[in-house]
Design a protein around this motif. Structure first.
Motif, PDB file in Angstrom:
ATOM      1  N   LEU A 195      26.690 -16.426  62.099  1.00 18.63           N
ATOM      2  CA  LEU A 195      27.028 -17.719  61.517  1.00 18.63           C
ATOM      3  C   LEU A 195      26.970 -18.826  62.573  1.00 18.63           C
ATOM      4  O   LEU A 195      26.361 -19.885  62.363  1.00 18.63           O
ATOM      5  N   ARG A 196      27.593 -18.560  63.725  1.00 19.99           N
ATOM      6  CA  ARG A 196      27.592 -19.557  64.801  1.00 19.99           C
ATOM      7  C   ARG A 196      26.181 -19.819  65.308  1.00 19.99           C
ATOM      8  O   ARG A 196      25.801 -20.965  65.528  1.00 19.99           O
ATOM      9  N   ASN A 197      25.393 -18.770  65.491  1.00 20.70           N
ATOM     10  CA  ASN A 197      24.018 -18.937  65.975  1.00 20.70           C
ATOM     11  C   ASN A 197      23.175 -19.728  64.976  1.00 20.70           C
ATOM     12  O   ASN A 197      22.392 -20.598  65.369  1.00 20.70           O
ATOM     13  N   TYR A 238      24.786 -11.481  50.135  1.00 20.66           N
ATOM     14  CA  TYR A 238      24.496 -11.732  51.542  1.00 20.66           C
ATOM     15  C   TYR A 238      25.652 -12.493  52.150  1.00 20.66           C
ATOM     16  O   TYR A 238      26.358 -13.231  51.451  1.00 20.66           O
ATOM     17  N   ARG A 239      25.834 -12.309  53.459  1.00 20.50           N
ATOM     18  CA  ARG A 239      26.943 -12.965  54.143  1.00 20.50           C
ATOM     19  C   ARG A 239      26.531 -13.329  55.556  1.00 20.50           C
ATOM     20  O   ARG A 239      25.945 -12.523  56.267  1.00 20.50           O
ATOM     21  N   LEU A 240      26.847 -14.542  55.960  1.00 17.43           N
ATOM     22  CA  LEU A 240      26.748 -14.956  57.356  1.00 17.43           C
ATOM     23  C   LEU A 240      28.164 -15.049  57.890  1.00 17.43           C
ATOM     24  O   LEU A 240      29.021 -15.700  57.292  1.00 17.43           O
TER      25      LEU A 240
END
Length: 155
Positions: A150-152, A143-145
């Motif tokens: 990511l900012r949210n 998984y990746r943000l």
């Protein structure tokens, strides 16, 4: 010849990373600059490390890696971020030599494992990794943000 990367290798290494992005069909996602790579590899306490494969004085391949940590094993391991060999040098043993160098780093330092990811469609690499004894971690999903997500999430 496989050796640790030096400052003089940075330009060629950035070119190789961009070649890798094209090979992986995502050149628009690769934004690495020479300054960024130089800063990461040669910081006072670097978090990124690299090796190059040199043929006739030119960089023909690279590995870029960093340390991870196994809480179950209680020791570090190596996460291989990028392994790339120029097309004209594939099949010559450079990729295997780069990977073996990292395995040697693990054994010499008492690290528990060497890990990496590979795209599901990259059959030549998958076959190579299986041939050296690597096993797929099929029960795990990465998984990746990143970007807006990511900012949210950080807000």
């Amino acid at each position: 010849m496989i050796r640790r990367a030096t400052r003089a290798d940075v330009r060629a290494m950035v070119e190789l990373v961009h070649e890798l992005a094209r090979y992986e069909k995502a050149p628009e996602l690769c934004h690495l600059t020479e300054q960024q790579l130089r800063d990461a590899l040669f910081a006072p306490t670097p978090a990124l490390f690299g090796h190059v494969a040199e043929v006739d004085g030119a960089v023909a391949g690279l590995s870029l890696w960093f340390l991870n940590f196994s809480t179950w094993e209680g020791v570090h391991g190596i996460y291989l971020e990028d392994l790339y060999v120029r097309p004209e040098h594939r099949g010559s043993g450079l990729g295997k030599a780069l990977l073996q160098t990292l395995a040697q780093e693990c054994v010499q330092r008492g690290y528990a494992r060497l890990e990496w990811s590979v795209l599901n469609w990259n059959e030549p690499s998958i076959n190579f990794y299986k041939a050296v004894g690597a096993i797929p971690m099929d029960e795990w999903t990465a998984y990746r943000l990143t970007g807006d997500a990511l900012r949210n999430f950080s807000a």
